[in-house]
Scaffold this motif. Structure first.
Motif, PDB file in Angstrom:
ATOM      1  N   ASP A 146       0.768  -1.258  -0.056  1.00  0.00           N
ATOM      2  CA  ASP A 146      -0.166  -0.082   0.028  1.00  0.00           C
ATOM      3  C   ASP A 146       0.916   1.349   0.027  1.00  0.00           C
ATOM      4  O   ASP A 146       1.928   0.995   0.197  1.00  0.00           O
ATOM      5  CB  ASP A 146      -0.849  -0.101   1.144  1.00  0.00           C
ATOM      6  N   ASP A 147       0.203   2.260  -0.152  1.00  0.00           N
ATOM      7  CA  ASP A 147       0.819   3.628  -0.226  1.00  0.00           C
ATOM      8  C   ASP A 147       1.589   4.145   1.117  1.00  0.00           C
ATOM      9  O   ASP A 147       0.944   5.179   1.602  1.00  0.00           O
ATOM     10  CB  ASP A 147       0.182   4.778  -0.904  1.00  0.00           C
ATOM     11  N   VAL A 148       2.173   3.599   1.963  1.00  0.00           N
ATOM     12  CA  VAL A 148       2.717   3.764   2.991  1.00  0.00           C
ATOM     13  C   VAL A 148       4.268   3.631   3.024  1.00  0.00           C
ATOM     14  O   VAL A 148       4.638   3.048   2.146  1.00  0.00           O
ATOM     15  CB  VAL A 148       2.022   2.771   4.372  1.00  0.00           C
ATOM     16  N   PHE A 149       4.663   4.542   3.724  1.00  0.00           N
ATOM     17  CA  PHE A 149       6.376   4.539   3.694  1.00  0.00           C
ATOM     18  C   PHE A 149       6.925   3.280   4.614  1.00  0.00           C
ATOM     19  O   PHE A 149       6.300   3.109   5.766  1.00  0.00           O
ATOM     20  CB  PHE A 149       6.905   5.856   4.439  1.00  0.00           C
ATOM     21  N   ILE A 150       7.617   2.630   3.784  1.00  0.00           N
ATOM     22  CA  ILE A 150       8.241   1.399   4.598  1.00  0.00           C
ATOM     23  C   ILE A 150       9.862   1.460   4.646  1.00  0.00           C
ATOM     24  O   ILE A 150      10.396   2.238   3.685  1.00  0.00           O
ATOM     25  CB  ILE A 150       7.817   0.295   3.907  1.00  0.00           C
ATOM     26  N   VAL A 151      10.348   0.791   5.630  1.00  0.00           N
ATOM     27  CA  VAL A 151      11.738   0.736   5.683  1.00  0.00           C
ATOM     28  C   VAL A 151      12.293  -0.750   6.033  1.00  0.00           C
ATOM     29  O   VAL A 151      11.347  -1.570   6.231  1.00  0.00           O
ATOM     30  CB  VAL A 151      12.136   1.655   6.911  1.00  0.00           C
ATOM     31  N   GLY A 152      13.588  -0.952   5.916  1.00  0.00           N
ATOM     32  CA  GLY A 152      13.999  -2.256   6.129  1.00  0.00           C
ATOM     33  C   GLY A 152      14.629  -2.968   5.106  1.00  0.00           C
ATOM     34  O   GLY A 152      14.202  -2.737   3.840  1.00  0.00           O
ATOM     35  N   TYR A 153      15.345  -4.194   5.418  1.00  0.00           N
ATOM     36  CA  TYR A 153      15.753  -4.802   4.122  1.00  0.00           C
ATOM     37  C   TYR A 153      16.109  -3.991   2.794  1.00  0.00           C
ATOM     38  O   TYR A 153      16.009  -4.261   1.828  1.00  0.00           O
ATOM     39  CB  TYR A 153      14.613  -5.779   3.570  1.00  0.00           C
ATOM     40  N   GLY A 154      17.274  -2.960   3.294  1.00  0.00           N
ATOM     41  CA  GLY A 154      17.669  -2.202   2.397  1.00  0.00           C
ATOM     42  C   GLY A 154      16.999  -0.910   2.209  1.00  0.00           C
ATOM     43  O   GLY A 154      17.819   0.166   1.855  1.00  0.00           O
ATOM     44  N   LEU A 155      15.943  -0.783   2.338  1.00  0.00           N
ATOM     45  CA  LEU A 155      15.092   0.489   2.399  1.00  0.00           C
ATOM     46  C   LEU A 155      15.344   1.323   3.672  1.00  0.00           C
ATOM     47  O   LEU A 155      15.334   0.759   4.611  1.00  0.00           O
ATOM     48  CB  LEU A 155      13.587   0.359   2.106  1.00  0.00           C
ATOM     49  N   ASP A 156      15.595   2.783   3.044  1.00  0.00           N
ATOM     50  CA  ASP A 156      15.788   3.473   4.349  1.00  0.00           C
ATOM     51  C   ASP A 156      14.784   4.528   4.597  1.00  0.00           C
ATOM     52  O   ASP A 156      13.940   4.933   3.659  1.00  0.00           O
ATOM     53  CB  ASP A 156      17.140   4.169   4.064  1.00  0.00           C
ATOM     54  N   TYR A 157      14.979   5.266   5.751  1.00  0.00           N
ATOM     55  CA  TYR A 157      14.374   6.610   5.993  1.00  0.00           C
ATOM     56  C   TYR A 157      15.609   7.398   6.490  1.00  0.00           C
ATOM     57  O   TYR A 157      16.134   7.175   7.453  1.00  0.00           O
ATOM     58  CB  TYR A 157      13.280   6.664   6.978  1.00  0.00           C
ATOM     59  N   ALA A 158      16.021   8.442   5.844  1.00  0.00           N
ATOM     60  CA  ALA A 158      17.162   9.355   5.925  1.00  0.00           C
ATOM     61  C   ALA A 158      18.416   8.455   6.412  1.00  0.00           C
ATOM     62  O   ALA A 158      18.934   8.684   7.511  1.00  0.00           O
ATOM     63  CB  ALA A 158      16.665  10.295   7.105  1.00  0.00           C
ATOM     64  N   GLN A 159      18.599   7.403   5.557  1.00  0.00           N
ATOM     65  CA  GLN A 159      19.861   6.590   5.492  1.00  0.00           C
ATOM     66  C   GLN A 159      19.746   5.567   6.790  1.00  0.00           C
ATOM     67  O   GLN A 159      20.805   4.694   6.737  1.00  0.00           O
ATOM     68  CB  GLN A 159      21.177   7.269   5.712  1.00  0.00           C
ATOM     69  N   LYS A 160      18.587   5.497   7.459  1.00  0.00           N
ATOM     70  CA  LYS A 160      18.526   4.472   8.623  1.00  0.00           C
ATOM     71  C   LYS A 160      17.721   3.332   8.427  1.00  0.00           C
ATOM     72  O   LYS A 160      16.861   3.416   7.358  1.00  0.00           O
ATOM     73  CB  LYS A 160      18.145   5.135   9.791  1.00  0.00           C
TER      74      LYS A 160
END
Ligand code: IMP
Ligand code: MG
Length: 170
Positions: A146-160
């Motif tokens: 869905d159109d939500v911001f996701i992170v982890g497994y390579g994906l970042d938010y501000a490099q984290k």
């Protein structure tokens, strides 16, 4: 893992890497393939996927940015690192973490096309179809989100968060 915002587990990703790796193995028999991973987000997916492709292949990486530290795409694509190896007459598979607006991949595909590869395919772990602004043909897709911001497994938010072994909603 007791994180209630986990969307996709490591096990689900491994299973998907096996499936897509087998598909690519079948589709590219006898071909001269180069996997082009898009840094930095695709590193984990690239590593897990290529282990599941039972073919002689080469890999390369490009770094492209359209995001900065924002959650919304700036719409401006910038090449930070180009490919090093020649792709003329080769079958290129772009390995991406996530397709959102499609801006990055549309740009990248036309950029690589100028180098006269035999073919260009796109393999993305994740697809956010609701975010699409530019049409892109995705040949291999892991999961729709869905159109939500996701992170982890390579994906970042501000490099984290890149080192998380699973994918979660921020
Ligand atoms: P597009 O050009 O909008 O398709 O952007 C694709 C790129 O944006 C991806 O390669 C990611 O780096 C980044 N991106 C898009 N959505 C997310 C997200 O939910 N989390 C982290 N990065 C994202
Ligand atoms: Mg990316």
């Amino acid at each position: 893992m007791s994180d209630e915002k986990v969307l996709i587990t490591e096990e689900q990703i491994f299973k998907k890497a096996k499936e897509i790796g087998a598909e690519i193995t079948e589709d590219f028999q006898g071909k001269d393939i180069i996997l082009v991973g898009i840094l930095k987000g695709s590193v984990m997916w690239m590593a897990d996927l290529m282990k599941r492709i039972d073919l002689d292949l080469a890999i390369d990486f490009m770094a492209i940015s359209s995001y900065g530290d924002e959650k919304q795409s700036s719409g401006v694509v910038k090449i930070i690192k180009d490919i090093d190896i020649a792709i003329e007459d080769k079958d290129v598979i772009i390995v991406e973490d996530i397709v959102d607006s499609g801006t990055t991949l549309a740009y990248l595909k036309s950029y690589l096309k100028n180098m006269n590869p035999k073919s260009i395919s796109i393999c993305t772990l994740l697809d956010k179809p609701e975010g699409r602004k530019t049409l892109v043909d995705i040949d291999y897709k892991g999961f729709e989100v869905d159109d939500v911001f996701i992170v982890g497994y390579g994906l970042d938010y501000a490099q984290k968060y890149r080192n998380l072994p699973y994918i979660k909603e921020l």
